[in-house]
Motif scaffolding. Structure first.
Motif, mmCIF file in Angstrom:
data_model
loop_
_atom_site.group_PDB
_atom_site.id
_atom_site.type_symbol
_atom_site.label_atom_id
_atom_site.label_comp_id
_atom_site.label_asym_id
_atom_site.label_seq_id
_atom_site.Cartn_x
_atom_site.Cartn_y
_atom_site.Cartn_z
ATOM 1 N N HIS A 56 10.190 6.797 20.754
ATOM 2 C CA HIS A 56 9.769 5.962 21.876
ATOM 3 C C HIS A 56 10.330 6.536 23.179
ATOM 4 O O HIS A 56 11.449 7.047 23.219
ATOM 5 C CB HIS A 56 10.250 4.522 21.686
ATOM 6 C CG HIS A 56 10.054 4.011 20.293
ATOM 7 N ND1 HIS A 56 8.830 4.004 19.672
ATOM 8 C CD2 HIS A 56 10.948 3.503 19.388
ATOM 9 C CE1 HIS A 56 8.960 3.510 18.441
ATOM 10 N NE2 HIS A 56 10.238 3.213 18.252
ATOM 11 N N VAL A 57 9.555 6.399 24.252
ATOM 12 C CA VAL A 57 9.939 6.927 25.569
ATOM 13 C C VAL A 57 9.568 5.898 26.628
ATOM 14 O O VAL A 57 8.472 5.306 26.579
ATOM 15 C CB VAL A 57 9.226 8.266 25.873
ATOM 16 C CG1 VAL A 57 9.615 8.779 27.258
ATOM 17 C CG2 VAL A 57 9.553 9.305 24.809
ATOM 18 N N LEU A 58 10.468 5.726 27.600
ATOM 19 C CA LEU A 58 10.204 4.846 28.738
ATOM 20 C C LEU A 58 10.087 5.696 29.997
ATOM 21 O O LEU A 58 10.956 6.516 30.283
ATOM 22 C CB LEU A 58 11.333 3.825 28.902
ATOM 23 C CG LEU A 58 11.205 2.843 30.077
ATOM 24 C CD1 LEU A 58 9.976 1.959 29.906
ATOM 25 C CD2 LEU A 58 12.470 1.993 30.210
ATOM 26 N N VAL A 59 9.005 5.495 30.741
ATOM 27 C CA VAL A 59 8.769 6.200 32.005
ATOM 28 C C VAL A 59 8.842 5.164 33.126
ATOM 29 O O VAL A 59 8.119 4.170 33.103
ATOM 30 C CB VAL A 59 7.395 6.893 32.015
ATOM 31 C CG1 VAL A 59 7.194 7.670 33.317
ATOM 32 C CG2 VAL A 59 7.247 7.822 30.816
ATOM 33 N N VAL A 60 9.707 5.405 34.116
ATOM 34 C CA VAL A 60 9.955 4.413 35.169
ATOM 35 C C VAL A 60 9.852 5.084 36.532
ATOM 36 O O VAL A 60 10.343 6.200 36.727
ATOM 37 C CB VAL A 60 11.354 3.780 34.994
ATOM 38 C CG1 VAL A 60 11.738 2.964 36.222
ATOM 39 C CG2 VAL A 60 11.386 2.903 33.757
ATOM 40 N N PRO A 96 1.925 6.795 0.612
ATOM 41 C CA PRO A 96 1.780 7.828 1.655
ATOM 42 C C PRO A 96 1.764 7.205 3.040
ATOM 43 O O PRO A 96 1.178 6.132 3.257
ATOM 44 C CB PRO A 96 0.435 8.477 1.320
ATOM 45 C CG PRO A 96 0.223 8.200 -0.149
ATOM 46 C CD PRO A 96 0.846 6.859 -0.390
ATOM 47 N N GLY A 97 2.404 7.888 3.992
ATOM 48 C CA GLY A 97 2.608 7.301 5.314
ATOM 49 C C GLY A 97 1.365 7.134 6.148
ATOM 50 O O GLY A 97 1.261 6.215 6.952
ATOM 51 N N GLY A 98 0.390 8.021 5.990
ATOM 52 C CA GLY A 98 -0.804 7.950 6.827
ATOM 53 C C GLY A 98 -0.557 8.558 8.196
ATOM 54 O O GLY A 98 0.540 9.031 8.512
ATOM 55 N N PRO A 99 -1.570 8.543 9.055
ATOM 56 C CA PRO A 99 -1.428 9.162 10.376
ATOM 57 C C PRO A 99 -0.432 8.414 11.248
ATOM 58 O O PRO A 99 -0.192 7.222 11.069
ATOM 59 C CB PRO A 99 -2.844 9.085 10.960
ATOM 60 C CG PRO A 99 -3.504 7.967 10.220
ATOM 61 C CD PRO A 99 -2.908 7.963 8.854
ATOM 62 N N GLY A 100 0.162 9.138 12.199
ATOM 63 C CA GLY A 100 1.057 8.515 13.147
ATOM 64 C C GLY A 100 0.333 7.505 14.010
ATOM 65 O O GLY A 100 -0.861 7.660 14.304
ATOM 66 N N VAL A 101 1.042 6.456 14.393
ATOM 67 C CA VAL A 101 0.476 5.410 15.248
ATOM 68 C C VAL A 101 1.134 5.534 16.621
ATOM 69 O O VAL A 101 2.351 5.363 16.746
ATOM 70 C CB VAL A 101 0.724 4.012 14.656
ATOM 71 C CG1 VAL A 101 0.162 2.939 15.587
ATOM 72 C CG2 VAL A 101 0.107 3.909 13.267
ATOM 73 N N TYR A 102 0.329 5.826 17.644
ATOM 74 C CA TYR A 102 0.838 6.074 18.990
ATOM 75 C C TYR A 102 0.298 5.000 19.931
ATOM 76 O O TYR A 102 -0.921 4.843 20.076
ATOM 77 C CB TYR A 102 0.413 7.455 19.479
ATOM 78 C CG TYR A 102 0.944 8.574 18.620
ATOM 79 C CD1 TYR A 102 2.117 9.246 18.950
ATOM 80 C CD2 TYR A 102 0.264 8.966 17.463
ATOM 81 C CE1 TYR A 102 2.610 10.273 18.154
ATOM 82 C CE2 TYR A 102 0.744 9.995 16.655
ATOM 83 C CZ TYR A 102 1.918 10.639 17.015
ATOM 84 O OH TYR A 102 2.408 11.649 16.227
ATOM 85 N N HIS A 138 5.058 5.115 17.306
ATOM 86 C CA HIS A 138 5.556 5.744 18.528
ATOM 87 C C HIS A 138 5.049 4.950 19.733
ATOM 88 O O HIS A 138 3.870 4.574 19.785
ATOM 89 C CB HIS A 138 5.064 7.190 18.639
ATOM 90 C CG HIS A 138 5.336 8.001 17.412
ATOM 91 N ND1 HIS A 138 6.505 8.684 17.202
ATOM 92 C CD2 HIS A 138 4.568 8.219 16.306
ATOM 93 C CE1 HIS A 138 6.462 9.295 16.036
ATOM 94 N NE2 HIS A 138 5.289 9.042 15.469
ATOM 95 N N LEU A 139 5.954 4.706 20.687
ATOM 96 C CA LEU A 139 5.592 3.970 21.900
ATOM 97 C C LEU A 139 5.989 4.788 23.119
ATOM 98 O O LEU A 139 7.140 5.222 23.239
ATOM 99 C CB LEU A 139 6.319 2.620 21.936
ATOM 100 C CG LEU A 139 6.207 1.813 23.234
ATOM 101 C CD1 LEU A 139 4.770 1.330 23.437
ATOM 102 C CD2 LEU A 139 7.177 0.633 23.241
ATOM 103 N N VAL A 140 5.044 5.019 24.013
ATOM 104 C CA VAL A 140 5.326 5.642 25.306
ATOM 105 C C VAL A 140 4.845 4.658 26.368
ATOM 106 O O VAL A 140 3.636 4.402 26.480
ATOM 107 C CB VAL A 140 4.624 6.999 25.468
ATOM 108 C CG1 VAL A 140 4.985 7.618 26.823
ATOM 109 C CG2 VAL A 140 5.006 7.946 24.334
#
Length: 517
Positions: free
Chosen positions: A325-329, A407-413, A443-445
């Motif tokens: 995860h990423v925070l943009v400010v 199985p995990g499957g595709p990434g969730v963005y 994943h969170l941006v």
């Protein structure tokens, strides 16, 4: 007494050269510069005489790489200076270098704004042999740089005004021009010859065979007109500001040169170009003020390149595998949304390969054009659509949580712009899942304005701080995020940021992402 008939409105003034080539604002060129180097961007220099449509020369990407401009001294200078300024407005200096030289008069005339693209500028070379030698040396140096693989080199535009005609006593001038124009397309060399007339000589015959786009500014005797354009012109075809253009074996187009921008506007654009490329007088620091995606390596999985760091001038990446995860400010207009464009562009290939599910939450609508028509992106901006996206993401992740051995499957963005506009945070149902992001492929941006001192920090900001997620702080001072992460805000330069990542703080110039048209 009857009222006088209303007067028809005055015709609108034609757009000037900068408006035709991206915009008249001093920094409008940035969107053009951010486009891929090889994307065709013809230089619009004139308006069709019969309809007002832009008339452009595709000098760098078209089939006709070399050209000839013929006319009186002032007339041909007006053409050449428009061509060079239009190309500079569309191509960054690391994509285009210009060598401008005059055997007599300077090809760009007087008062041409100093552009960062121009690597050599000289005139009156016929009377000063040392100037001609310097020009030849500059050309040789540029060609030597292309001795290996020229694919990563900027295009080279060599503009030479030979005055009245090719100087008979300086055969080396014609030889040099022919040698340049004979370079292969892979060398990315382009030649423009400006002259007052075209003679019947062996030197001109060799050169004319290579100069396949032509511009005639003014009038010439019929024989020379036919040599330049392939046909003669009627007296009524010629007039002040009127030019005739022909590319290859195509038809001749009659046009009027686009108005030159006001001197103050042209100088403001040139000054801004020098500033963002680090050529402004007295500028401190090693970071350039403009980085484009061409300067970055390709994305690799979850490693997303976003810019250049100040310490080593090396690429900086967000590694979403290590830090999910990423925070943009930052404040509006400083480049927060641009960061998200970079992230989404890098995820496009992963999504196309079926390894990513990409969800975009965009209450401000700045990313709508990017997602429009792209079925790899689930997009929403309205409260109802955002709630649906959050519910879908929560469902996918909770299913994975309930079946840890599957199985995990595709990434969730999940990419969120203007998070602060969402009100009562609709992402709250995801907060409890963020801590398991690396294991669950979540994943969170998120990008938002800085939380001012005295405001209650947003729960998402506190959650990401608790998790020691990376912070990209963009040109803002004295905000809550700055205090939480212990980062000093960078100078207020568009795209300048401080990245706090893995207990390390770096100053970064974020690359300018190509804009969706």
């Amino acid at each position: 007494m009857p009222a006088p008939d209303p007067q028809p409105p005055a015709p609108a003034a034609p757009p000037d050269l900068l408006t035709l080539n991206g915009g008249a604002e001093p920094d409008a060129f940035l969107d053009q510069w951010a486009r891929p180097r090889d994307e065709p961007r013809p230089a619009a220099i004139a308006l069709a005489a019969d309809g007002g449509d832009a008339v452009a020369l595709d000098v760098l990407a078209g089939a006709d790489r070399h050209g000839l401009v013929v006319g009186g001294t002032a007339e041909r200078q007006e053409v050449v200076r428009r061509l060079v300024l239009a190309l500079a407005a569309r191509h960054a200096p690391h994509h285009l270098r210009v060598l401008a030289a005059g055997v007599g008069e300077h090809p760009l005339g007087e008062g041409f704004p100093p552009l960062p693209h121009v690597a050599f500028s000289e005139e009156e070379m016929l009377g000063f042999p040392e100037r001609l030698e310097r020009f030849a040396a500059a050309v040789t140096d540029e060609l030597d740089r292309r001795a290996g693989d020229a694919a990563d080199r900027p295009a080279l535009l060599v503009v030479v005004d030979v005055s009245l005609t090719l100087p008979a006593g300086r055969r080396e001038v014609a030889d040099l021009l022919v040698r340049l124009a004979q370079r292969g397309r892979g060398d990315r060399v382009h030649v423009v010859v400006a002259a007052g007339s075209v003679e019947s000589s062996a030197a001109w015959s060799r050169l004319l065979a290579l100069l396949t786009w032509r511009v005639l500014a003014g009038a010439l005797p019929p024989r020379e007109t036919r040599t330049v354009l392939g046909r003669t012109l009627a007296p009524s075809d010629v007039g002040e500001g009127v030019v005739h253009l022909r590319a290859g074996s195509g038809p001749v187009a009659r046009a009027r040169l686009a108005p030159w921008p006001p001197p103050a506007a042209a100088e403001a654009v040139a000054r801004e170009m020098r500033r963002v490329t680090g050529q402004a007088p007295g500028e401190a620091g090693g970071l350039p003020r403009l980085v484009t995606t061409d300067a970055l390596p390709a994305a690799s999985g979850n490693r997303i390149p976003i810019g250049i760091d100040e310490e080593r001038l090396a690429p900086v990446r967000l590694d979403l595998a290590l830090d999910p995860h990423v925070l943009v400010v930052g404040p509006p207009g400083i480049g927060r949304t641009n960061v998200l464009r970079l992230v989404l562009a890098s995820l496009a290939g992963t999504a196309a390969a079926g390894r990513a599910l990409v969800f975009v939450i965009d209450p401000g609508g700045a990313l709508a054009a990017l997602a429009d028509g792209d079925d790899r992106i689930v997009y929403g901006g309205s409260p109802e659509r955002v709630a649906e996206i959050v519910a879908e993401v929560r469902r996918i992740v909770r299913e994975r949580l309930a079946a840890p051995n599957a199985p995990g499957g595709p990434g969730v963005y999940v990419v969120v712009d203007d998070h602060d506009l969402l009100g009562d945070d609709p992402l709250t149902p995801l907060h409890s899942l963020l801590g398991s992001g690396a294991e669950l492929g979540l994943h969170l941006v998120a990008a938002r304005r800085s939380t001012e001192g005295g405001e209650v920090p947003d729960p998402l900001v506190l959650k990401l701080h608790e998790m020691e997620s990376p912070l990209l702080l963009m040109a803002y001072g004295h905000g809550v995020e700055e205090a939480l992460w212990g980062a000093a805000a960078p100078e207020r330069v568009k795209g300048r940021a401080v990245l706090v990542q893995n207990h390390r703080t770096r100053t970064v110039q974020v690359a300018l992402a190509p804009r969706t048209r």
